[in-house]
Design a protein around this motif. Structure first.
Motif, PDB file in Angstrom:
ATOM      1  N   LYS A  38       0.817  -1.218   0.000  1.00  0.00           N
ATOM      2  CA  LYS A  38       0.000   0.000   0.000  1.00  0.00           C
ATOM      3  C   LYS A  38       0.855   1.274   0.000  1.00  0.00           C
ATOM      4  CE  LYS A  38      -4.076   1.637   2.446  1.00  0.00           C
ATOM      5  NZ  LYS A  38      -4.830   1.489   3.675  1.00  0.00           N
ATOM      6  N   TYR A  39       1.907   1.293   0.811  1.00  0.00           N
ATOM      7  CA  TYR A  39       2.641   2.563   1.031  1.00  0.00           C
ATOM      8  C   TYR A  39       4.022   2.622   0.365  1.00  0.00           C
ATOM      9  CZ  TYR A  39      -0.949   3.042   4.641  1.00  0.00           C
ATOM     10  OH  TYR A  39      -2.135   3.114   5.304  1.00  0.00           O
ATOM     11  N   HIS A  40       4.538   1.523  -0.128  1.00  0.00           N
ATOM     12  CA  HIS A  40       5.865   1.465  -0.770  1.00  0.00           C
ATOM     13  C   HIS A  40       6.955   2.149   0.070  1.00  0.00           C
ATOM     14  CE1 HIS A  40       3.508   0.122  -4.136  1.00  0.00           C
ATOM     15  NE2 HIS A  40       2.785   1.207  -4.037  1.00  0.00           N
ATOM     16  N   PRO A  41       7.148   1.697   1.312  1.00  0.00           N
ATOM     17  CA  PRO A  41       8.145   2.356   2.172  1.00  0.00           C
ATOM     18  C   PRO A  41       9.574   2.067   1.723  1.00  0.00           C
ATOM     19  CG  PRO A  41       7.358   0.367   3.211  1.00  0.00           C
ATOM     20  CD  PRO A  41       6.545   0.537   1.960  1.00  0.00           C
ATOM     21  N   LYS A  42      10.482   2.980   2.116  1.00  0.00           N
ATOM     22  CA  LYS A  42      11.902   2.749   1.810  1.00  0.00           C
ATOM     23  C   LYS A  42      12.538   1.884   2.897  1.00  0.00           C
ATOM     24  CE  LYS A  42      12.881   6.947  -0.691  1.00  0.00           C
ATOM     25  NZ  LYS A  42      12.815   8.349  -0.378  1.00  0.00           N
ATOM     26  N   ALA A  43      12.022   2.034   4.120  1.00  0.00           N
ATOM     27  CA  ALA A  43      12.692   1.359   5.237  1.00  0.00           C
ATOM     28  C   ALA A  43      11.689   0.842   6.252  1.00  0.00           C
ATOM     29  CB  ALA A  43      13.644   2.343   5.916  1.00  0.00           C
ATOM     30  N   LEU A  44      12.097  -0.203   6.937  1.00  0.00           N
ATOM     31  CA  LEU A  44      11.325  -0.749   8.058  1.00  0.00           C
ATOM     32  C   LEU A  44      12.171  -0.578   9.314  1.00  0.00           C
ATOM     33  CD1 LEU A  44       9.097  -2.564   9.375  1.00  0.00           C
ATOM     34  CD2 LEU A  44      10.573  -4.504   8.831  1.00  0.00           C
ATOM     35  N   TYR A  45      11.639   0.143  10.306  1.00  0.00           N
ATOM     36  CA  TYR A  45      12.331   0.264  11.600  1.00  0.00           C
ATOM     37  C   TYR A  45      11.714  -0.753  12.545  1.00  0.00           C
ATOM     38  CZ  TYR A  45      13.158   1.960  16.334  1.00  0.00           C
ATOM     39  OH  TYR A  45      13.495   2.036  17.669  1.00  0.00           O
ATOM     40  N   LEU A  46      12.532  -1.494  13.248  1.00  0.00           N
ATOM     41  CA  LEU A  46      11.982  -2.427  14.239  1.00  0.00           C
ATOM     42  C   LEU A  46      12.977  -2.739  15.344  1.00  0.00           C
ATOM     43  CD1 LEU A  46      11.648  -5.991  12.591  1.00  0.00           C
ATOM     44  CD2 LEU A  46      13.507  -4.387  12.272  1.00  0.00           C
ATOM     45  N   THR A  47      12.443  -3.230  16.442  1.00  0.00           N
ATOM     46  CA  THR A  47      13.250  -3.608  17.615  1.00  0.00           C
ATOM     47  C   THR A  47      12.929  -5.073  17.888  1.00  0.00           C
ATOM     48  OG1 THR A  47      12.834  -1.369  18.411  1.00  0.00           O
ATOM     49  CG2 THR A  47      13.799  -2.874  19.985  1.00  0.00           C
ATOM     50  N   PRO A  48      13.630  -5.994  17.209  1.00  0.00           N
ATOM     51  CA  PRO A  48      13.217  -7.395  17.312  1.00  0.00           C
ATOM     52  C   PRO A  48      13.433  -8.016  18.690  1.00  0.00           C
ATOM     53  CG  PRO A  48      15.177  -7.178  15.931  1.00  0.00           C
ATOM     54  CD  PRO A  48      14.739  -5.800  16.267  1.00  0.00           C
ATOM     55  N   THR A  49      14.363  -7.456  19.459  1.00  0.00           N
ATOM     56  CA  THR A  49      14.584  -7.998  20.803  1.00  0.00           C
ATOM     57  C   THR A  49      14.126  -6.972  21.829  1.00  0.00           C
ATOM     58  OG1 THR A  49      16.457  -9.284  20.006  1.00  0.00           O
ATOM     59  CG2 THR A  49      16.321  -8.955  22.384  1.00  0.00           C
ATOM     60  N   LEU A  50      13.156  -7.354  22.639  1.00  0.00           N
ATOM     61  CA  LEU A  50      12.587  -6.486  23.678  1.00  0.00           C
ATOM     62  C   LEU A  50      11.983  -5.232  23.056  1.00  0.00           C
ATOM     63  CD1 LEU A  50      15.305  -6.931  26.469  1.00  0.00           C
ATOM     64  CD2 LEU A  50      13.013  -7.912  26.430  1.00  0.00           C
ATOM     65  N   GLN A  51      10.992  -5.463  22.235  1.00  0.00           N
ATOM     66  CA  GLN A  51      10.306  -4.357  21.565  1.00  0.00           C
ATOM     67  C   GLN A  51       9.813  -3.357  22.617  1.00  0.00           C
ATOM     68  OE1 GLN A  51       6.983  -3.164  21.001  1.00  0.00           O
ATOM     69  NE2 GLN A  51       7.368  -2.088  19.100  1.00  0.00           N
ATOM     70  N   ASN A  52       9.998  -2.087  22.314  1.00  0.00           N
ATOM     71  CA  ASN A  52       9.565  -1.019  23.208  1.00  0.00           C
ATOM     72  C   ASN A  52       8.278  -0.431  22.614  1.00  0.00           C
ATOM     73  OD1 ASN A  52       9.363   1.127  24.940  1.00  0.00           O
ATOM     74  ND2 ASN A  52      11.317   2.061  24.413  1.00  0.00           N
ATOM     75  N   PRO A  53       7.114  -0.565  23.224  1.00  0.00           N
ATOM     76  CA  PRO A  53       6.861  -0.881  24.626  1.00  0.00           C
ATOM     77  C   PRO A  53       6.389  -2.309  24.934  1.00  0.00           C
ATOM     78  CG  PRO A  53       4.881   0.027  23.684  1.00  0.00           C
ATOM     79  CD  PRO A  53       5.896  -0.068  22.561  1.00  0.00           C
TER      80      PRO A  53
END
Ligand code: PLP
Length: 271
Positions: A38-53
């Motif tokens: 849908k949005y064609h993003p350039k990047a994915l930000y994520l915190t795979p270990t201990l996601q905040n919050p």
């Protein structure tokens, strides 16, 4: 939902964020795929270990699924691993699984050397030049003295020892958490600095945050973590790291436990 610092930064840089659905393992592949289409993003930000919050830790299989989707659609992954070294055991960092697909960020502030307060990153080779010039154009560099201290401490084995001690201290605080929150609907992962507490139906999030504050306890409302206009869950994030002592944390958690069992003051009538 994600780390509020990212939401602030995105606003400053006029980057539009779109929140992907989360489950107990973090980002859901189906939701990611539909967002990409849908949005064609350039990047994915994520915190795979201990996601905040939410505290979620993504399994290795889920990490691989996310990498495969991003690779197929040429979306670069920004892996924020700031709490990644806190659990004793955790799946491999995504950067280890796909070094050419992942920009990796970490910092000393949650683990070994809080006082040094600097971060480090690893970029895929094809982005190195762009990163070098972005760093030169912003912070230029951090104090080489700090970097030298960190290198020497790591080489002397102090970082490993500090991490073990940090895990021990967090473990003590986690015991207090489990003691006071027994019977409540909360998520906590070993090594984590946060607890995600889903509130009982009789409490609204804003009321609970205000009531806790009146009793001298600060908790973070779910609203702080919500990206774009997603609905905010009826939950709060507790931090185990902020209290000055275990005793202070114990008192704060006891206050929250009592509040959770109480009936909130009725809302004032508005006309
Ligand atoms: C997920 C996440 N990323 C980055 C940061 C920022 O880390 P630092 O304290 O090193 O600036 C935090 C701080 O809480 C965080 O929770």
């Amino acid at each position: 939902m994600c780390y509020p610092g990212l939401i602030t930064l995105a606003k400053q840089l006029k980057i539009e964020l779109k929140g992907v659905a989360l489950d107990e393992q973090g980002i859901c592949p189906d939701s990611l795929l539909s967002h990409i289409e849908k949005y064609h993003p350039k990047a994915l930000y994520l915190t795979p270990t201990l996601q905040n919050p939410t505290t979620a830790i993504m399994s290795e299989a889920r990490r691989q699924q996310i990498i495969d989707i991003c690779r197929a659609h040429q979306v670069i992954i920004i892996e924020d691993d700031v709490c990644g070294l806190l659990p004793d055991q955790r799946p491999p960092a995504m950067v280890e699984m796909a070094p050419q697909q992942v920009i990796y960020l970490n910092s000393f502030s949650k683990g070994a050397f809080k006082g040094l307060r600097f971060a480090y990153l690893h970029t895929p080779a094809h982005l190195q030049t762009a990163f070098n010039s972005a760093i030169r154009g912003s912070v230029w560099n951090i104090s080489p003295l700090l970097v030298d201290v960190a290198i020497q401490w790591i080489q002397a084995g102090f970082a490993d020892k500090a991490l073990i001690e940090q895990r021990r201290l967090i473990g003590q605080r986690a015991q207090l958490l489990h003691h006071h929150m027994a019977g409540m609907d909360y998520s906590y992962q070993e090594g984590g600095l946060h607890c995600w507490l889903r509130l009982p139906a009789n409490w609204r999030c804003s009321q609970f945050v205000a009531a806790a504050q009146q009793h001298g306890v600060e908790v973070a409302s779910a609203e702080h973590f919500v990206v774009d206009n997603q609905a905010s869950p009826n939950a709060v994030r507790l931090s185990l790291g902020q209290a000055e002592s275990n005793q202070q944390l114990d008192q704060g958690l006891a206050i929250l436990a009592k509040l959770l069992k109480a009936t909130p003051e009725p809302k004032r009538q508005l006309f």
